[in-house]
Structure formats: structure tokens, C-alpha cells
Write a protein that holds these residues in place. Structure first.
Motif, PDB file in Angstrom:
ATOM      1  N   THR A  21       0.849  -1.184   0.000  1.00 18.56           N
ATOM      2  CA  THR A  21       0.000   0.000   0.000  1.00 18.56           C
ATOM      3  C   THR A  21       0.890   1.241   0.000  1.00 18.56           C
ATOM      4  N   LEU A  22       0.323   2.333  -0.422  1.00 20.39           N
ATOM      5  CA  LEU A  22       1.046   3.603  -0.400  1.00 20.39           C
ATOM      6  C   LEU A  22       1.234   4.018   1.060  1.00 20.39           C
ATOM      7  N   ASP A  23       2.464   4.265   1.449  1.00 13.60           N
ATOM      8  CA  ASP A  23       2.773   4.664   2.820  1.00 13.60           C
ATOM      9  C   ASP A  23       2.686   6.185   2.970  1.00 13.60           C
ATOM     10  N   ARG A  24       3.337   6.887   2.008  1.00  8.66           N
ATOM     11  CA  ARG A  24       3.319   8.354   2.041  1.00  8.66           C
ATOM     12  C   ARG A  24       3.868   8.891   0.729  1.00  8.66           C
ATOM     13  N   GLU A  25       3.675  10.183   0.549  1.00  6.44           N
ATOM     14  CA  GLU A  25       4.248  10.876  -0.603  1.00  6.44           C
ATOM     15  C   GLU A  25       5.056  12.055  -0.077  1.00  6.44           C
ATOM     16  N   GLU A  26       6.219  12.263  -0.657  1.00  8.20           N
ATOM     17  CA  GLU A  26       7.075  13.384  -0.273  1.00  8.20           C
ATOM     18  C   GLU A  26       7.594  14.060  -1.528  1.00  8.20           C
ATOM     19  N   VAL A  27       7.764  15.366  -1.441  1.00 11.87           N
ATOM     20  CA  VAL A  27       8.392  16.094  -2.535  1.00 11.87           C
ATOM     21  C   VAL A  27       9.851  16.296  -2.160  1.00 11.87           C
ATOM     22  N   GLN A  28      10.727  15.812  -3.013  1.00 10.43           N
ATOM     23  CA  GLN A  28      12.169  15.983  -2.809  1.00 10.43           C
ATOM     24  C   GLN A  28      12.778  16.490  -4.097  1.00 10.43           C
ATOM     25  N   GLN A  29      13.459  17.613  -4.009  1.00 14.33           N
ATOM     26  CA  GLN A  29      14.085  18.246  -5.165  1.00 14.33           C
ATOM     27  C   GLN A  29      13.067  18.465  -6.291  1.00 14.33           C
ATOM     28  N   GLY A  30      11.865  18.872  -5.895  1.00 12.42           N
ATOM     29  CA  GLY A  30      10.818  19.191  -6.847  1.00 12.42           C
ATOM     30  C   GLY A  30      10.127  17.988  -7.471  1.00 12.42           C
ATOM     31  N   ARG A  31      10.459  16.799  -7.019  1.00 10.58           N
ATOM     32  CA  ARG A  31       9.852  15.586  -7.579  1.00 10.58           C
ATOM     33  C   ARG A  31       9.075  14.857  -6.489  1.00 10.58           C
ATOM     34  N   LEU A  32       7.941  14.304  -6.878  1.00  9.34           N
ATOM     35  CA  LEU A  32       7.110  13.559  -5.943  1.00  9.34           C
ATOM     36  C   LEU A  32       7.648  12.136  -5.805  1.00  9.34           C
ATOM     37  N   ARG A  33       7.881  11.731  -4.571  1.00  9.63           N
ATOM     38  CA  ARG A  33       8.305  10.354  -4.299  1.00  9.63           C
ATOM     39  C   ARG A  33       7.188   9.661  -3.549  1.00  9.63           C
ATOM     40  N   ARG A  34       6.769   8.521  -4.083  1.00  8.53           N
ATOM     41  CA  ARG A  34       5.767   7.701  -3.414  1.00  8.53           C
ATOM     42  C   ARG A  34       6.481   6.561  -2.706  1.00  8.53           C
ATOM     43  N   TYR A  35       6.189   6.420  -1.440  1.00  8.01           N
ATOM     44  CA  TYR A  35       6.765   5.347  -0.633  1.00  8.01           C
ATOM     45  C   TYR A  35       5.711   4.258  -0.456  1.00  8.01           C
ATOM     46  N   TYR A  36       6.124   3.036  -0.652  1.00 10.20           N
ATOM     47  CA  TYR A  36       5.238   1.882  -0.522  1.00 10.20           C
ATOM     48  C   TYR A  36       5.673   1.056   0.679  1.00 10.20           C
ATOM     49  N   ARG A  37       4.694   0.406   1.300  1.00 13.85           N
ATOM     50  CA  ARG A  37       5.013  -0.475   2.421  1.00 13.85           C
ATOM     51  C   ARG A  37       4.284  -1.806   2.248  1.00 13.85           C
ATOM     52  N   LEU A  38       4.836  -2.810   2.874  1.00 10.63           N
ATOM     53  CA  LEU A  38       4.271  -4.148   2.879  1.00 10.63           C
ATOM     54  C   LEU A  38       3.075  -4.175   3.823  1.00 10.63           C
ATOM     55  N   THR A  39       1.991  -4.792   3.404  1.00  6.96           N
ATOM     56  CA  THR A  39       0.839  -4.966   4.282  1.00  6.96           C
ATOM     57  C   THR A  39       0.983  -6.296   5.028  1.00  6.96           C
ATOM     58  N   ASP A  40       0.132  -6.514   6.002  1.00  8.46           N
ATOM     59  CA  ASP A  40       0.134  -7.805   6.704  1.00  8.46           C
ATOM     60  C   ASP A  40      -0.172  -8.937   5.723  1.00  8.46           C
ATOM     61  N   SER A  41      -1.101  -8.701   4.809  1.00  5.35           N
ATOM     62  CA  SER A  41      -1.408  -9.706   3.783  1.00  5.35           C
ATOM     63  C   SER A  41      -0.199  -9.959   2.891  1.00  5.35           C
ATOM     64  N   GLY A  42       0.550  -8.908   2.613  1.00  7.30           N
ATOM     65  CA  GLY A  42       1.752  -9.050   1.804  1.00  7.30           C
ATOM     66  C   GLY A  42       2.806  -9.886   2.509  1.00  7.30           C
ATOM     67  N   ALA A  43       2.967  -9.660   3.813  1.00  5.05           N
ATOM     68  CA  ALA A  43       3.928 -10.443   4.592  1.00  5.05           C
ATOM     69  C   ALA A  43       3.515 -11.911   4.624  1.00  5.05           C
ATOM     70  N   THR A  44       2.216 -12.162   4.773  1.00  4.33           N
ATOM     71  CA  THR A  44       1.716 -13.540   4.778  1.00  4.33           C
ATOM     72  C   THR A  44       1.953 -14.209   3.428  1.00  4.33           C
ATOM     73  N   ALA A  45       1.673 -13.489   2.346  1.00  4.21           N
ATOM     74  CA  ALA A  45       1.876 -14.036   0.998  1.00  4.21           C
ATOM     75  C   ALA A  45       3.359 -14.293   0.731  1.00  4.21           C
ATOM     76  N   LEU A  46       4.215 -13.378   1.164  1.00  7.65           N
ATOM     77  CA  LEU A  46       5.656 -13.542   0.984  1.00  7.65           C
ATOM     78  C   LEU A  46       6.151 -14.752   1.761  1.00  7.65           C
ATOM     79  N   GLU A  47       5.693 -14.894   2.981  1.00  6.09           N
ATOM     80  CA  GLU A  47       6.101 -16.050   3.791  1.00  6.09           C
ATOM     81  C   GLU A  47       5.662 -17.358   3.139  1.00  6.09           C
ATOM     82  N   ALA A  48       4.434 -17.408   2.641  1.00  5.29           N
ATOM     83  CA  ALA A  48       3.937 -18.621   1.974  1.00  5.29           C
ATOM     84  C   ALA A  48       4.769 -18.941   0.737  1.00  5.29           C
ATOM     85  N   GLU A  49       5.131 -17.919  -0.013  1.00  5.91           N
ATOM     86  CA  GLU A  49       5.942 -18.132  -1.217  1.00  5.91           C
ATOM     87  C   GLU A  49       7.343 -18.591  -0.850  1.00  5.91           C
ATOM     88  N   ALA A  50       7.911 -18.038   0.214  1.00  2.00           N
ATOM     89  CA  ALA A  50       9.244 -18.454   0.663  1.00  2.00           C
ATOM     90  C   ALA A  50       9.229 -19.919   1.083  1.00  2.00           C
TER      91      ALA A  50
END
Length: 113
Positions: free
Chosen positions: A56-85
Motif C-alpha cells: 500500500t502507499l505509505d506516504r508521498e514526499e516532494v524531494q528536489q521538486g519531484r514527488l516520491r511515493r513510498y510503498y510499504r508491505l501490508t500484513d497480507s503481503g507479509a503472509t503471501a511472501l512467507e507462503a511463497e518463501a
């Protein structure tokens, strides 16, 4: 089952939220330089993972005039990653066991000749 790119993107987000370029660098590090995601590929993967609610989108920041979107892992994502591992580890174990048995047969056959 997930693609290698999706697996690596999720893995890159386990420890902290990251922006696109940070994800690209982390994936390259995780894969020892073997996987180099192009920006278009990365955002395609992120879009699919977001649609599946694995990131999911964690936050957006403007750095040096450019928008940076930060993404984070959700609990569902961690569960899916663990199952795949776990799935990948089981596949590796099966292949390793069979290769070891093949190696033992080759030694036995070579010793008998």
C-alpha cells in the motif's frame, strides 16, 4: 505462486517503506545484481501488488521538486511472501534431495565399474 519480481519487491519492503528507486536498488542488492528492474516493470508489479492489497502507499514526499511515493508491505503481503518463501524452500529441498540421490547413484555406479 508469484513472479520473481513480485517476490523480490515484497522482500525489499519487509524492513521499511521505500520509494521506487529505493525498491529498484534493494531488489538489485537482494539478487546480487542478477535482477535489475526497469521503472515500467517496477510500477506494473507495484500496481498488481497494490490491487491484491499486498502493498500500500505509505506516504508521498516532494524531494528536489519531484514527488516520491513510498510503498510499504501490508500484513497480507507479509503472509503471501512467507507462503511463497516456504513453497520455494520446499521446491529447493526436493531438487537438492534428488540431485544428492543422483550423485550417490553415479558414485556407486562408477565404483562398481
Amino acid at each position: 505462486m508469484m513472479t520473481e519480481a513480485a517476490f523480490l519487491v515484497l522482500t525489499a519492503l519487509v524492513d521499511e517503506p521505500r520509494h521506487g528507486y529505493g525498491i529498484v536498488r534493494e531488489v538489485e542488492t537482494l539478487s546480487a545484481g542478477r535482477v535489475r528492474l526497469k521503472v515500467g516493470t517496477l510500477y506494473g508489479v507495484l500496481d498488481r501488488l497494490a490491487a491484491d492489497e499486498l502493498v500500500t502507499l505509505d506516504r508521498e514526499e516532494v524531494q528536489q521538486g519531484r514527488l516520491r511515493r513510498y510503498y510499504r508491505l501490508t500484513d497480507s503481503g507479509a503472509t503471501a511472501l512467507e507462503a511463497e518463501a516456504v513453497r520455494l524452500a520446499e521446491n529447493i529441498r526436493a531438487a537438492t534431495d534428488r540431485l544428492s540421490a543422483r550423485h550417490r547413484r553415479a558414485i556407486t555406479a562408477g565404483g562398481a565399474a
